[in-house]
Write a protein that holds these residues in place. Structure first.
Motif, PDB file in Angstrom:
ATOM      1  N   PRO A  47     -13.377  -3.581   5.850  1.00  0.00           N
ATOM      2  CA  PRO A  47     -13.142  -2.626   6.588  1.00  0.00           C
ATOM      3  C   PRO A  47     -14.269  -1.583   6.652  1.00  0.00           C
ATOM      4  O   PRO A  47     -14.707  -1.435   5.697  1.00  0.00           O
ATOM      5  N   ASN A  48     -14.570  -1.043   7.825  1.00  0.00           N
ATOM      6  CA  ASN A  48     -15.662   0.272   7.791  1.00  0.00           C
ATOM      7  C   ASN A  48     -15.029   1.383   6.895  1.00  0.00           C
ATOM      8  O   ASN A  48     -16.014   2.158   6.252  1.00  0.00           O
ATOM      9  N   GLU A  49     -13.759   1.498   6.675  1.00  0.00           N
ATOM     10  CA  GLU A  49     -13.244   2.599   5.393  1.00  0.00           C
ATOM     11  C   GLU A  49     -12.398   1.640   4.601  1.00  0.00           C
ATOM     12  O   GLU A  49     -11.352   1.392   4.854  1.00  0.00           O
ATOM     13  N   PRO A  50     -13.025   1.163   3.545  1.00  0.00           N
ATOM     14  CA  PRO A  50     -12.376   0.293   2.501  1.00  0.00           C
ATOM     15  C   PRO A  50     -11.592   0.852   1.636  1.00  0.00           C
ATOM     16  O   PRO A  50     -10.838   0.243   0.879  1.00  0.00           O
ATOM     17  N   GLU A  51     -11.198   2.234   1.643  1.00  0.00           N
ATOM     18  CA  GLU A  51     -10.487   3.041   0.808  1.00  0.00           C
ATOM     19  C   GLU A  51      -9.457   4.086   1.749  1.00  0.00           C
ATOM     20  O   GLU A  51      -9.998   4.488   2.783  1.00  0.00           O
ATOM     21  N   ASP A  52      -8.172   4.018   1.476  1.00  0.00           N
ATOM     22  CA  ASP A  52      -7.426   4.742   1.952  1.00  0.00           C
ATOM     23  C   ASP A  52      -6.501   5.413   0.838  1.00  0.00           C
ATOM     24  O   ASP A  52      -5.646   5.139   0.624  1.00  0.00           O
ATOM     25  N   PRO A  53      -7.055   6.767   0.358  1.00  0.00           N
ATOM     26  CA  PRO A  53      -6.354   7.658  -0.482  1.00  0.00           C
ATOM     27  C   PRO A  53      -5.293   7.984  -0.365  1.00  0.00           C
ATOM     28  O   PRO A  53      -4.406   7.993  -1.310  1.00  0.00           O
ATOM     29  N   VAL A  54      -4.774   8.359   0.876  1.00  0.00           N
ATOM     30  CA  VAL A  54      -3.333   9.059   1.368  1.00  0.00           C
ATOM     31  C   VAL A  54      -2.472   7.767   1.124  1.00  0.00           C
ATOM     32  O   VAL A  54      -1.602   7.979   0.528  1.00  0.00           O
ATOM     33  N   ALA A  55      -2.667   6.690   1.773  1.00  0.00           N
ATOM     34  CA  ALA A  55      -1.867   5.569   1.643  1.00  0.00           C
ATOM     35  C   ALA A  55      -1.688   5.043   0.144  1.00  0.00           C
ATOM     36  O   ALA A  55      -0.751   4.494  -0.249  1.00  0.00           O
ATOM     37  N   MET A  56      -2.769   5.179  -0.563  1.00  0.00           N
ATOM     38  CA  MET A  56      -2.733   4.262  -1.812  1.00  0.00           C
ATOM     39  C   MET A  56      -1.777   5.138  -2.781  1.00  0.00           C
ATOM     40  O   MET A  56      -1.251   4.730  -3.485  1.00  0.00           O
ATOM     41  N   ALA A  57      -1.824   6.487  -2.516  1.00  0.00           N
ATOM     42  CA  ALA A  57      -0.975   7.517  -3.380  1.00  0.00           C
ATOM     43  C   ALA A  57       0.497   7.282  -3.238  1.00  0.00           C
ATOM     44  O   ALA A  57       1.294   7.543  -4.199  1.00  0.00           O
ATOM     45  N   LYS A  58       0.753   6.667  -2.251  1.00  0.00           N
ATOM     46  CA  LYS A  58       2.199   6.502  -1.720  1.00  0.00           C
ATOM     47  C   LYS A  58       2.684   5.089  -2.350  1.00  0.00           C
ATOM     48  O   LYS A  58       3.851   4.826  -2.409  1.00  0.00           O
ATOM     49  N   LEU A  59       1.759   4.279  -2.897  1.00  0.00           N
ATOM     50  CA  LEU A  59       2.453   2.962  -3.363  1.00  0.00           C
ATOM     51  C   LEU A  59       3.093   3.023  -4.648  1.00  0.00           C
ATOM     52  O   LEU A  59       3.006   4.033  -5.356  1.00  0.00           O
ATOM     53  N   ASP A  60       3.865   2.093  -4.823  1.00  0.00           N
ATOM     54  CA  ASP A  60       4.797   2.140  -5.949  1.00  0.00           C
ATOM     55  C   ASP A  60       4.565   0.910  -7.249  1.00  0.00           C
ATOM     56  O   ASP A  60       4.541  -0.093  -6.727  1.00  0.00           O
ATOM     57  N   ALA A  61       4.105   1.330  -8.245  1.00  0.00           N
ATOM     58  CA  ALA A  61       3.600   0.307  -9.258  1.00  0.00           C
ATOM     59  C   ALA A  61       4.742  -0.204  -9.821  1.00  0.00           C
ATOM     60  O   ALA A  61       4.577  -1.504 -10.393  1.00  0.00           O
ATOM     61  N   ASN A  62       5.955   0.326  -9.599  1.00  0.00           N
ATOM     62  CA  ASN A  62       7.228  -0.422 -10.195  1.00  0.00           C
ATOM     63  C   ASN A  62       8.010  -1.292  -9.538  1.00  0.00           C
ATOM     64  O   ASN A  62       8.984  -1.601  -9.610  1.00  0.00           O
ATOM     65  N   SER A  63       7.765  -1.108  -8.029  1.00  0.00           N
ATOM     66  CA  SER A  63       8.532  -1.846  -7.103  1.00  0.00           C
ATOM     67  C   SER A  63       7.788  -1.966  -5.823  1.00  0.00           C
ATOM     68  O   SER A  63       6.921  -1.364  -5.581  1.00  0.00           O
ATOM     69  N   GLY A  64       8.348  -2.989  -5.106  1.00  0.00           N
ATOM     70  CA  GLY A  64       7.605  -3.351  -3.734  1.00  0.00           C
ATOM     71  C   GLY A  64       6.547  -3.934  -3.642  1.00  0.00           C
ATOM     72  O   GLY A  64       6.000  -4.552  -4.779  1.00  0.00           O
ATOM     73  N   PRO A  65       5.474  -3.869  -2.671  1.00  0.00           N
ATOM     74  CA  PRO A  65       4.298  -4.773  -2.596  1.00  0.00           C
ATOM     75  C   PRO A  65       3.244  -4.798  -3.629  1.00  0.00           C
ATOM     76  O   PRO A  65       2.796  -5.703  -4.174  1.00  0.00           O
ATOM     77  N   LEU A  66       3.158  -3.475  -4.373  1.00  0.00           N
ATOM     78  CA  LEU A  66       2.066  -3.141  -5.239  1.00  0.00           C
ATOM     79  C   LEU A  66       2.674  -3.846  -6.658  1.00  0.00           C
ATOM     80  O   LEU A  66       2.099  -4.674  -7.264  1.00  0.00           O
ATOM     81  N   HIS A  67       3.926  -3.674  -6.692  1.00  0.00           N
ATOM     82  CA  HIS A  67       4.693  -4.291  -7.909  1.00  0.00           C
ATOM     83  C   HIS A  67       4.382  -5.755  -7.762  1.00  0.00           C
ATOM     84  O   HIS A  67       4.175  -6.553  -8.750  1.00  0.00           O
ATOM     85  N   ASP A  68       4.675  -6.289  -6.750  1.00  0.00           N
ATOM     86  CA  ASP A  68       4.664  -7.799  -6.613  1.00  0.00           C
ATOM     87  C   ASP A  68       3.204  -8.638  -6.909  1.00  0.00           C
ATOM     88  O   ASP A  68       3.015  -9.450  -7.309  1.00  0.00           O
TER      89      ASP A  68
END
Length: 481
Positions: free
Chosen positions: A262-283
Motif C-alpha cells: 500500500p502507498n501508506e503501509p502503516e496505520d498507527p491509529v488502527a494498529m493501536a486498537k488491535l488486541d494482542a490477547n484476543s481477536g485477529p492479532l492474537h490469532d
C-alpha cells in the motif's frame, strides 16, 4: 641440536599466536592470556535464570572451562586473575538485525565498515546477522578480515542482498523480475558465501516462495521486512523469521490487495486498537507460532522519532556521529516532533505512533509468552539516531519496558539469537564448554537494566577487548565510514 630446533619451533609458534591479531586490533586488547579467571563476579547466564552472585569463571584457550561459586573455584596457578567485585557478566549479545550501513539521506545508505564493527564489539555484541545487505561483497570481505584478526569486530552472519520486487523506493536494491530471478539470486549469493537472506517490501508471493524454496534446499534461512506479502501469507510460504513485528504486517490494513504494498503501509491509529490477547492479532500470533516463524524485535528504530523528546539523545551517540550526521539527526528529531506537522498529518496534536509503539511492545510480549521465538536487533536506519552497539543495548532496555524481566530480556538478546542461528551449543549462554563470548558490565543489569550500558570489557573467543578504546577510536566518524 635437537633441543635448539625445538626452541626455535616453540618460538615460531609463540610468534604465530602473537601475530594472530594485527597491531591495529591488538591496541584494543585488554587481555589475551591463555587462561583467565574472572573472580567474584555476578553471572547472568542468558538462560533466563536468576543471577548468581560471587561466581568465578575460568576461561581457557578461548572457551569457558568452568563456572563455579568463588569459594569453591579452582583457579589455575597460571591464570590471569581479574577481580570483578561489583561487576556482572552476561553472554555476548547476538544482534539479529544489525546492518553495516547507515542512512545518508535521500534514501541512500553508506557502508560503515570502519566504525560499526568496532561499535558493535564495544557494545557487547559478539555475533551479528546483517539482516539485509547493500554491499554484500564488502560485508563478506569484512567478515574474512575479522576472522583473520585484521579488523576488530563481531562474528558475522552475512545476509545476501535484499530480495526485493518491482517498484522499490530504494535505488540501491536489485528488483527481481520473477521467481526464476529469485532462485538464481539466492543460489548465486550462497555460492559467494552468505548464509541467509532478507526479503523486502515489494517482493511478491511467488518470488518469495521461490526464494524460500531455493534457500531451504541449501540449508539457508529467509527473514523478511514485508509489505506486499503479509505475515500469514509469508508463514504459509515457509518463511523462517519476520522483522520489526506488527509495524510492518499489512494484513490488518483496510483495502490491502494481494501482492501490492500500500502507498501508506502503516496505520498507527488502527494498529493501536488491535488486541494482542484476543481477536485477529492474537490469532496471527498463534498462526506464526504454529508454523515456527520467529519475530525480530527492533524497538529502538521505532522509538526514535515516534515520541517528542524520546529517546533522550545520549552524548555518547552524538559524540560518535560525524558533524553532518549529527546535524541531520538533530534536525530530523525537531521535524518529527513538530506539532503542526503532526496535526496536518493526523488531525491531532499528539502523534498516534506513541500508542502504536506500545502496541508493538504488547505484541512482542504476547508472542514470546505464547511460545514464539523472539529475537533482538536495533536496525541502525530511520533518522540516524540508532547506531551500532549503543542501539543493541537500548533494545534490551526497551524489552524490559515491554514487560520482560531484565534476565528475560537478556535471554532474548543472547540465547534466542543463538538458537535461531543453530549455534546454541557454542554461544548464547554462559556454560562450561562454550566459546568465551562474555560481556563484563559494571553494576547489576539483572536489577537495573540500564547498567547494560556500562560495558568495560568484551571477551570474544577468550580475548578481552577494551570497550572505551573501541568507542573512542570512532569518535566523530559514524555517518562517514
Amino acid at each position: 641440536m635437537r633441543r635448539a630446533m625445538i626452541l626455535v619451533l616453540l618460538g615460531c609458534c609463540s610468534i604465530a599466536v602473537a601475530q594472530s591479531l594485527s597491531p591495529e586490533v591488538r591496541k584494543f586488547v585488554k587481555t589475551d592470556a591463555a587462561v583467565v579467571a574472572l573472580t567474584h563476579v555476578r553471572v547472568i547466564d542468558g538462560t533466563g535464570a536468576v543471577a548468581r552472585e560471587d561466581q568465578t569463571i575460568i576461561v581457557s584457550k578461548g572457551k569457558i572451562e568452568s563456572v563455579d561459586d568463588a569459594s569453591a573455584a579452582n583457579v589455575p596457578k597460571d591464570a590471569q586473575v581479574v577481580d570483578l567485585h561489583g561487576y556482572s557478566v552476561i553472554p555476548g549479545l547476538i544482534g539479529m538485525h544489525d546492518h553495516m550501513f547507515y542512512p545518508m539521506g535521500n534514501g541512500v545508505f553508506g557502508e560503515m565498515a570502519f566504525s560499526f564493527p568496532r561499535l558493535y564489539l564495544a557494545g557487547g555484541v559478539t555475533t551479528i546477522r546483517t539482516t539485509g545487505s547493500l554491499e554484500p561483497y564488502a560485508d563478506l570481505e569484512l567478515k574474512k578480515s575479522i576472522e583473520a584478526g585484521e579488523t576488530a569486530g563481531p562474528k558475522m552472519h552475512v545476509t545476501g542482498p535484499y530480495l526485493e520486487g518491482k517498484g522499490s523506493w530504494a535505488i540501491q536494491l536489485h528488483q527481481l523480475t520473477g521467481p526464476e530471478d529469485a532462485t538464481r539470486t539466492v543460489n548465486f549469493w550462497l555460492d559467494q558465501g552468505v548464509d541467509n537472506f532478507k526479503a523486502y517490501m515489494f517482493i511478491t508471493r511467488v518470488e518469495l516462495g521461490a526464494a524460500i524454496a531455493a534457500a531451504h534446499k541449501r540449508g539457508a534461512k529467509v527473514t523478511g521486512h514485508l509489505c506486499a506479502v503479509d505475515f500469514r501469507e509469508a508463514a504459509d510460504l515457509g518463511i523462517d523469521d519476520l522483522e520489526h513485528g506488527l509495524f510492518v504486517d499489512t494484513e490488518f490494513l483496510a483495502g490491502k490487495k494481494p501482492d501490492v504494498c500500500p502507498n501508506e503501509p502503516e496505520d498507527p491509529v488502527a494498529m493501536a486498537k488491535l488486541d494482542a490477547n484476543s481477536g485477529p492479532l492474537h490469532d496471527t500470533i498463534q498462526y506464526l507460532i504454529q508454523r515456527h516463524v520467529a519475530v525480530t524485535s527492533t524497538l529502538p528504530v521505532f522509538e526514535m522519532g515516534s515520541f517528542p523528546g524520546r529517546p533522550t539523545m545520549q552524548q555518547r551517540v552524538l559524540d560518535a556521529l560525524s558533524p553532518d550526521a549529527r546535524s541531520a539527526v538533530l534536525s530530523n528529531r525537531v521535524r518529527a516532533s513538530d506539532t503542526s506537522r503532526i496535526r496536518q498529518r493526523f488531525g491531532t496534536d499528539v502523534s498516534p505512533y506513541e500508542g502504536a509503539f506500545k502496541k508493538e511492545e504488547e505484541f512482542e510480549y504476547a508472542f514470546s509468552k505464547a511460545g514464539g521465538l523472539l529475537l533482538a536487533g536495533l536496525d541502525p536506519t530511520g533518522m540516524g539516531g540508532v547506531i551500532a552497539g549503543f542501539g543493541d543495548q537500548r533494545e534490551v532496555e526497551l524489552l524490559v519496558e515491554a514487560g520482560f524481566t531484565p534476565v528475560e530480556a537478556i535471554h532474548i538478546a543472547t540465547a534466542n539469537g543463538a538458537q535461531y542461528l543453530g549455534e546454541l551449543d557454542r554461544i548464547g549462554t554462559i556454560a562450561a564448554g562454550k566459546q568465551a563470548d562474555l560481556v563484563v558490565i559494571k553494576g547489576d543489569p539483572s536489577k537495573k537494566i540500564e547498567d547494560i550500558e556500562n560495558v568495560e570489557t568484551v571477551f570474544k573467543d577468550g580475548v578481552g577487548y577494551d570497550s572505551a578504546k573501541l568507542i573512542e577510536s570512532v569518535r566523530g566518524v559514524v555517518g562517514s565510514r
